[in-house]
Design an enzyme around this catalytic site. Structure first.
Site, PDB file in Angstrom:
ATOM      1  N   ARG A  33       0.818  -1.204   0.000  1.00  0.00           N
ATOM      2  CA  ARG A  33       0.000   0.000   0.000  1.00  0.00           C
ATOM      3  C   ARG A  33       0.858   1.264   0.000  1.00  0.00           C
ATOM      4  NH1 ARG A  33      -5.151  -1.088   2.712  1.00  0.00           N
ATOM      5  NH2 ARG A  33      -5.007   0.907   3.749  1.00  0.00           N
ATOM      6  N   ASN A 115      -5.752   4.962  11.081  1.00  0.00           N
ATOM      7  CA  ASN A 115      -5.763   5.363   9.670  1.00  0.00           C
ATOM      8  C   ASN A 115      -6.803   6.460   9.519  1.00  0.00           C
ATOM      9  OD1 ASN A 115      -4.011   3.327   9.148  1.00  0.00           O
ATOM     10  ND2 ASN A 115      -5.430   2.092   7.924  1.00  0.00           N
ATOM     11  N   GLU A 579       7.000  -0.176 -23.028  1.00  0.00           N
ATOM     12  CA  GLU A 579       7.483  -0.828 -21.814  1.00  0.00           C
ATOM     13  C   GLU A 579       6.661  -2.032 -21.393  1.00  0.00           C
ATOM     14  OE1 GLU A 579       5.946   2.563 -18.679  1.00  0.00           O
ATOM     15  OE2 GLU A 579       7.518   1.224 -18.037  1.00  0.00           O
ATOM     16  N   HIS A 595       9.860  15.835 -42.278  1.00  0.00           N
ATOM     17  CA  HIS A 595      11.329  15.884 -42.272  1.00  0.00           C
ATOM     18  C   HIS A 595      11.954  14.495 -42.182  1.00  0.00           C
ATOM     19  CE1 HIS A 595      11.167  20.212 -42.122  1.00  0.00           C
ATOM     20  NE2 HIS A 595      10.325  20.145 -41.094  1.00  0.00           N
TER      21      HIS A 595
HETATM   22  C1  F6R Z   1       7.349   4.547 -17.085  1.00  0.00           C
HETATM   23  C2  F6R Z   1       8.015   4.649 -15.792  1.00  0.00           C
HETATM   24  C3  F6R Z   1       9.401   5.185 -15.740  1.00  0.00           C
HETATM   25  C4  F6R Z   1       9.509   6.200 -14.599  1.00  0.00           C
HETATM   26  C5  F6R Z   1      10.953   6.657 -14.428  1.00  0.00           C
HETATM   27  C6  F6R Z   1      11.060   7.720 -13.357  1.00  0.00           C
HETATM   28  O1  F6R Z   1       6.076   4.050 -16.956  1.00  0.00           O
HETATM   29  O2  F6R Z   1       7.455   4.314 -14.783  1.00  0.00           O
HETATM   30  O3  F6R Z   1       9.753   5.766 -16.938  1.00  0.00           O
HETATM   31  O4  F6R Z   1       8.673   7.273 -14.886  1.00  0.00           O
HETATM   32  O5  F6R Z   1      11.749   5.555 -14.073  1.00  0.00           O
HETATM   33  O6  F6R Z   1      10.639   7.251 -12.130  1.00  0.00           O
HETATM   34  P1  F6R Z   1      10.222   8.240 -10.967  1.00  0.00           P
HETATM   35  O7  F6R Z   1       9.036   9.004 -11.404  1.00  0.00           O
HETATM   36  O8  F6R Z   1       9.927   7.333  -9.806  1.00  0.00           O
HETATM   37  O9  F6R Z   1      11.406   9.124 -10.721  1.00  0.00           O
END
Ligand code: F6R
Ligand code: UD1
Length: 702
Positions: A33, A115, A579, A595
């Site tokens: 969480r 919480n 990804e 281009h």
């Molecule tokens: C794409 C993704 C990565 C993160 C990157 C930065 O879905 O999750 O490209 O955005 O590794 O990570 P943070 O935002 O945790 O610095």
């Protein structure tokens, strides 16, 4: 998000080591969480003694701390109550002191895990301080522990049982809570109660329970109101008390009831264990028999029995709570009704964007207040330029908002990929403001860039999801985007929340500019509607699934075209697709088509064009025409009823229609069909959506 775990054993011998490992394992199950610190409370070596252990960071830090205390782990408890918590900081930074359990006093007479938010904690705190209580933390929760002791002392002569005391305490609380209370005055007992925050109780007994439900117990008599009225100076508190507080059943036979479910055949008490938790993930490994509390239920666990009390009887309300058998597996519980975390997080966006704006935008007065930036607004306004630094999706949220930040602040903006920024050893000056955007707050490249900027004396600002993360701590100031934990590796809800947090930053920075007022108001009105518009976009899910199934799933490559505000959307969509579906995908600036990229276009290459209406719409229409002229058959993401190509011959063009919003917010809506498309591409290709190969959620290496 915070997590609660409690464990009570009755006539089931457990040594302290076993109790501690049950608690620590319970907390580990709640780790998904998201949290920043944790803690637990168990009985001490002597009667009336309670040990509290709290640590910042992962549960394993708490485990290390507990192990270092040389506690007598062999000490056996026939009956024992223990409470534990993982905290996601809201009031007060993550620290051992602010972590739960909180205590009523240095001798730990009452200890609490909580919480939610007690909204009237300031009033309660003021009252309790005037009664001599000394507060030691910045949390709202501490006032509950102190209030328990205060009410206990006031009513000492009445010999209240634990549930009666709890009723007197709870009636004073406003806000939301899931709450466990443990007290040296009621050894082996626990109170578990909730209002607006989930709580369930797992029950484990050797013998079968006699009933599969527990009766709800109501007060037999309602006698004079309020025992504490005279001590509550605040009129609203007084009112609450007068309206709601029931005097406990003075003189009545305490504990007169016996729980039918837990009564054994021969009248001999039944050994039992209880596992209390804010979600079922930490309970299912111990027992599948669970009872879900309802709002305002006060569960009192003692002597191997579970009693549910309520302050008053209401018409139509059920008088029993069923003990259900949970068939769910751990993973299903954590994902709710969704198949994957990513899907859950995509569908959470109507709420997560609200959480980003909550308490920060006043839609009536059209003002934006970012508590984390307020002391620095003037400094940022005076800076020579703003450098935005991030990686991956977070970098795209910078690109998506750069134009509006520049337009509203009139400060030059540079957007940098953290790794490239570092590779270039880019010059940074004392009068620069450097904004670091990160979901995890732990990304190594962004962290190193932050240290680089701190060393050069620039003002550093974080836009971060994870409270207590390295970037959040090492920036001078910042904004928590409050999107809630993101578990799927592909970032979705963090993107839309970062986007909105950055737009709010632009709004806050420009609220001294009269000439920008109309524009600011237009954007704030747009933000007011964004959550319901996201809901509308999510309804495209089925259509997108069909589209992916019928024509995209077996493709090798996919182009996304966008310009202006939508270039960032094209890049973000392409990243999502790459990804998790492992399909080659490229976001192309529509103006760059001619281009070079146009050479790729033919009747086979799938192309998606972001063609929603803004000032660049005519140029996007021209790109669509260039694609069609090369026999391309693009899918268009456009506004409802604003089809960019309306000639009859082009009727075969497929569209995904999204609601229109202000130009600078349109990217929040446009990215969602692409998130869904990447999701279905991955699912239909049989890939592991939440954990794509070669990738990690938090990239802590360079
Ligand atoms: C794409 C993704 C990565 C993160 C990157 C930065 O879905 O999750 O490209 O955005 O590794 O990570 P943070 O935002 O945790 O610095
Ligand atoms: C804060 C509380 C919030 C409470 C509100 C009420 C926290 C984490 N938030 O929210 O629970 O409801 O006050 O007034 O306690 N910061 C950084 N770098 C970052 C992000 C944040 O230094 O990357 C700093 C901020 O400058 C601020 C603090 O962390 O000092 C909390 O930031 P944020 O949660 O955004 O502040 P509020 O919205 O005011």
């Amino acid at each position: 998000m915070c997590g609660i775990f409690g464990y009570v054993n009755y006539l089931v011998e457990k040594n302290r080591g076993e109790i501690l490992s049950t608690l620590l394992e319970g907390l580990k199950r709640l780790e998904y969480r998201g949290y920043d610190s944790s803690g637990l409370a168990i009985d001490g070596d002597k009667p009336n003694e309670v040990f509290i252990e709290k640590a910042v960071g992962k549960v394993k830090e708490l485990e290390k701390l507990v192990n270092s205390q040389n506690l007598d782990t062999s000490k056996v408890f026939e009956s024992h109550s223990a409470i534990a918590h993982t905290r996601w900081a809201t009031h007060g930074a993550p620290s051992p002191l602010n972590a739960h359990p909180h205590r009523s006093d240095p001798t730990h007479e009452f200890v609490i895990v909580h919480n939610g938010i007690v909204t009237n904690f300031r009033e309660l705190k003021a009252l309790l301080m005037s009664k001599g209580f000394v507060f030691e933390t910045e949390t709202d929760t501490e006032c509950i522990a102190k209030l328990c002791k205060y009410v206990y002392e006031l009513n000492k002569h009445r010999n209240l049982d634990f549930s009666q005391l709890a009723k007197l305490v709870l009636v004073e609380l406003q806000g939301a809570y899931g709450l466990l209370i443990k007290s040296v005055h009621y050894p082996g007992e626990v109170i578990a109660t909730r209002k607006g925050s989930p709580l369930l109780i797992g029950v484990k007994t050797d013998k079968k329970l006699k009933m599969d439900f527990v009766d709800v117990e109501f007060p037999d008599i309602t006698v004079e109101a309020v025992s504490t009225t005279d001590t509550l100076p605040n009129p609203s508190l007084l009112q609450v008390a007068n309206n709601g507080l029931l005097n406990p059943l003075m003189g009545s036979d305490l504990r007169h009831s016996q729980s039918r479910a837990f009564m054994s055949e021969d009248g001999v008490p039944m050994p039992a264990e209880f596992f209390i938790a804010s979600d079922a993930s930490s309970v299912v490994e111990h027992t599948k028999k669970v009872l879900f509390l309802e709002d305002d239920d006060i569960a009192h666990i003692y002597d191997g029995e579970l009693h549910i009390h309520r302050v008053r009887r209401q018409d139509g309300q059920s008088t029993t709570r069923s003990i259900q058998t949970l068939e769910m597996e751990l993973n299903e519980i954590m994902k709710g009704n969704y198949d994957h975390f990513m899907q859950k997080e995509i569908f959470e966006q109507p709420e997560s964007v609200i959480n980003t704006m909550r308490g920060r935008i006043d839609f009536d007065t059209k003002t934006v207040t970012l508590g984390g930036l307020s002391a620095y607004i003037q400094t940022i306004r005076r800076s020579r330029r703003i450098i935005m630094v991030a990686c991956g999706t977070s970098y795209h949220s910078c690109l998506a908002t750069r134009t509006i930040i520049e337009e509203l602040t009139e400060i030059p903006i540079v957007v940098e990929l953290a790794s490239d920024f570092l590779d270039r050893r880019s010059p940074v000056f004392r009068d620069d403001t450097c904004v670091f955007v990160s979901q995890s707050g732990e990304t190594a490249d962004s962290m190193l860039a932050l240290q680089y900027c701190n060393e050069r004396g620039a003002l550093t600002v974080g836009i971060v999801n994870t409270v207590g993360s390295s970037i959040s701590r090492q920036t001078h100031c910042g904004v928590h985007i409050n999107a809630g934990p993101e578990i799927g590796v592909a970032s979705t809800k963090a993107y839309t929340s970062q986007y909105i947090a950055l737009v709010m930053m632009a709004l806050a920075l420009s609220d001294d500019s009269i000439s920008k007022t109309a524009r600011r108001h237009e954007i704030i009105d747009g933000l007011a509607k964004i959550s319901s518009q996201i809901k509308t976009v999510l309804q495209l899910d089925d259509k997108i699934k069909q589209m992916v199934t019928s024509e995209l799933v077996s493709q090798k490559s996919l182009l996304l075209l966008g310009r202006g505000y939508q270039f960032a959307t094209a890049l973000e969509g392409a990243l999502k697709i790459k990804e998790i579906s492992y399909m080659h995908s490229e976001g192309v600036l529509a103006g760059e088509l001619k281009h070079g990229v146009l050479a790729l276009v033919d009747e086979d290459l799938p192309i998606i064009v972001l063609a929603t209406k803004d000032s660049l719409f005519p140029k996007v229409v021209s790109s669509v025409e260039q694609v069609i002229a090369r026999k391309g058959n693009p899918i268009l993401i456009c506004n409802e009823g604003e089809h960019p190509v309306s000639r009859p011959a082009d009727k075969s063009l497929r569209t995904l229609e999204v609601p229109a919003t202000v130009d600078c917010l349109q990217g929040v809506l446009n990215v969602i069909p692409l998130q869904l498309m990447s999701y279905w591409l991955a699912v239909l290709n049989g890939h592991n959506v939440d954990y794509p190969r070669n990738l990690a959620k938090s990239v802590t290496v360079e």
